[in-house]
Design a protein around this motif. Structure first.
Motif, mmCIF file in Angstrom:
data_model
loop_
_atom_site.group_PDB
_atom_site.id
_atom_site.type_symbol
_atom_site.label_atom_id
_atom_site.label_comp_id
_atom_site.label_asym_id
_atom_site.label_seq_id
_atom_site.Cartn_x
_atom_site.Cartn_y
_atom_site.Cartn_z
ATOM 1 N N LEU A 8 30.623 43.253 37.393
ATOM 2 C CA LEU A 8 30.570 42.431 37.989
ATOM 3 C C LEU A 8 30.362 42.017 39.527
ATOM 4 O O LEU A 8 29.855 43.433 38.925
ATOM 5 C CB LEU A 8 32.400 41.448 38.273
ATOM 6 N N ASN A 10 31.508 42.840 42.223
ATOM 7 C CA ASN A 10 32.080 43.632 43.185
ATOM 8 C C ASN A 10 31.798 45.362 42.843
ATOM 9 O O ASN A 10 32.929 46.083 43.389
ATOM 10 C CB ASN A 10 32.991 43.504 43.017
ATOM 11 N N ILE A 12 32.337 46.368 39.712
ATOM 12 C CA ILE A 12 34.520 46.288 38.627
ATOM 13 C C ILE A 12 33.726 45.454 36.916
ATOM 14 O O ILE A 12 32.715 45.339 36.942
ATOM 15 C CB ILE A 12 35.193 45.701 39.134
ATOM 16 N N THR A 79 43.841 39.211 33.749
ATOM 17 C CA THR A 79 43.857 38.184 34.257
ATOM 18 C C THR A 79 45.007 36.971 34.922
ATOM 19 O O THR A 79 45.427 36.969 33.608
ATOM 20 C CB THR A 79 42.224 37.322 33.900
ATOM 21 N N ASP A 107 43.784 42.722 37.427
ATOM 22 C CA ASP A 107 42.865 42.686 37.906
ATOM 23 C C ASP A 107 41.980 41.707 38.551
ATOM 24 O O ASP A 107 40.849 41.996 39.400
ATOM 25 C CB ASP A 107 41.871 43.534 36.626
ATOM 26 N N MET A 108 42.165 40.348 38.070
ATOM 27 C CA MET A 108 41.311 39.293 38.451
ATOM 28 C C MET A 108 42.598 38.739 38.674
ATOM 29 O O MET A 108 43.524 37.972 37.797
ATOM 30 C CB MET A 108 40.550 39.218 37.229
ATOM 31 N N LEU A 147 43.157 39.868 48.019
ATOM 32 C CA LEU A 147 41.875 40.676 47.847
ATOM 33 C C LEU A 147 42.259 41.856 48.616
ATOM 34 O O LEU A 147 41.995 43.184 48.546
ATOM 35 C CB LEU A 147 40.687 40.052 47.380
ATOM 36 N N CYS A 152 44.857 42.258 43.852
ATOM 37 C CA CYS A 152 44.150 42.069 42.885
ATOM 38 C C CYS A 152 42.680 42.592 43.280
ATOM 39 O O CYS A 152 42.330 43.854 44.569
ATOM 40 C CB CYS A 152 43.664 40.650 42.722
ATOM 41 N N ARG A 153 42.134 43.208 41.705
ATOM 42 C CA ARG A 153 40.970 43.848 42.128
ATOM 43 C C ARG A 153 40.006 42.744 42.457
ATOM 44 O O ARG A 153 39.170 43.062 43.073
ATOM 45 C CB ARG A 153 40.207 44.744 40.823
ATOM 46 N N CYS A 154 40.494 41.606 42.014
ATOM 47 C CA CYS A 154 38.557 40.909 41.796
ATOM 48 C C CYS A 154 39.094 39.358 41.886
ATOM 49 O O CYS A 154 40.401 39.360 41.872
ATOM 50 C CB CYS A 154 38.131 40.587 40.961
ATOM 51 N N GLY A 156 38.326 34.800 42.147
ATOM 52 C CA GLY A 156 37.600 33.980 41.382
ATOM 53 C C GLY A 156 37.688 33.200 41.203
ATOM 54 O O GLY A 156 38.803 32.240 42.185
ATOM 55 N N ALA A 177 33.861 36.452 42.017
ATOM 56 C CA ALA A 177 33.063 37.100 40.795
ATOM 57 C C ALA A 177 33.253 36.688 39.889
ATOM 58 O O ALA A 177 32.348 37.311 38.666
ATOM 59 C CB ALA A 177 34.419 38.737 40.700
#
Length: 315
Positions: A8, A10, A12, A79, A107-108, A147, A152-154, A156, A177
């Motif tokens: 992605l 970023n 990740i 996600t 994560d998302m 974020l 979360c890590r991403c 979108g 992302a």
């Protein structure tokens, strides 16, 4: 499975195939069992959402798998999505999701639709009085806060057209992302793929098989004679051909099946080798969008008076 990843914007990585868990037709026990089986088959991406009702099953199944040593938290990708009734406060919404999942982070986290509802409107099909004016700038600020807080890590979006992506990028401090949208050989998303690629936004395909088995889905993709002929040519299944087509376009795919044989079949898509003639034949397929979002369009309270307003002519 480490080789079947997408990187992605970023940095990740995300597994190229994910298990969708939209599960209104299944009880929690069935969903948990399917997730456990999927883990053993090599699935590492699990896609859920508040509105799916599957967050408890996903959280329970993954927690048990982590505790018994089947998998480590760092090896799975989870996600979830912000529903329209939670645009007022994405941070609180994600904290609630994390509590249900029993996790410290996802994560998302995606904006599920570019639609905002009143805080109590938590049903999948809204009523006319449920709509509020969309303030995407405020919503995205809340996503960026999620974020920043490490929830979360991403971040979108989902179901965003090219025009809505461009509009979001006008004010976003952090670019999305991912844009998760319907995509399959009969709805190729050519313009949107180009837009997302230009902005280094990964396009992830939901309903990559046309969502057969769902109330709103169709068998048109896997039943298509061209897809079936290509499958026969390669000693594959129509589902594997459709999935490999999506992967070949650089997308990840979110497949939804709790049937053990089909879950295994879908994983076999990585072994299919499509050639130029196959792509040429698929390019000739008539385009047909299945998830049209009619329930988010009305003449009085929705910001979208027509389907063309919702999808900005990408329909």
């Amino acid at each position: 499975m480490r080789s079947h990843q997408v990187r992605l914007n970023n940095g990740i990585t995300m597994p190229a195939i994910g298990l969708g868990t939209y599960s209104f037709q299944y009880d929690r026990e069935t969903a948990e069992l399917a997730i456990r089986i999927a883990l053993k088959m090599g699935y590492r991406h699990f896609d859920t959402a508040k509105i799916y009702g599957s967050e408890p099953a996903v959280g329970s199944a993954l927690t048990k798998a982590i505790l018994d040593g089947t998998v480590e938290r760092g090896d799975i990708f989870v996600t979830s999505k912000l529903w329209g009734s939670d645009h007022h406060d994405p941070v609180s919404a994600l904290k609630q999701t994390l509590q249900i999942l029993g996790m410290e982070y996802v994560d998302m986290y995606l904006v599920h639709w570019p639609v905002k509802f009143k805080p109590w409107a938590c049903q999948a099909v809204p009523k006319e009085e449920d709509f509020e004016e969309l303030d995407l700038e405020s919503t995205w600020a809340g996503m960026e806060k999620c974020l920043e807080m490490g929830l979360c890590r991403c971040i979108g979006v989902s179901n965003f057209s090219s025009k809505k992506i461009e509009r979001l990028l006008d004010f976003a401090s952090v670019a999305p992302a991912v844009n998760q949208v319907e995509m399959h050989p009969m709805w190729k998303q050519s313009k949107l793929r180009e837009t997302c690629a230009h902005h280094k936004i990964h396009l992830s395909a939901y309903s990559p098989l046309g969502a057969p088995g769902n109330a709103w889905g169709s068998m048109a993709v896997v039943d298509n004679p061209i897809i079936q002929a290509i499958a026969q040519k390669h000693n594959a299944t129509p589902a594997q051909v459709a999935l490999k087509w999506g992967l070949s376009k650089g997308s990840s795919v979110i497949v939804k099946s709790f049937n053990q044989n089909r879950m295994k079949e879908n994983m076999g898509c990585f072994d299919v080798k499509l050639d130029d003639q196959d792509f040429f034949e698929i390019d000739k397929l008539e385009q047909w969008k299945i998830m049209r979002g009619e329930c988010y369009v009305n003449q009085t309270t929705s910001p979208y008076r027509t389907l063309r307003d919702l999808w900005d002519d990408e329909i």
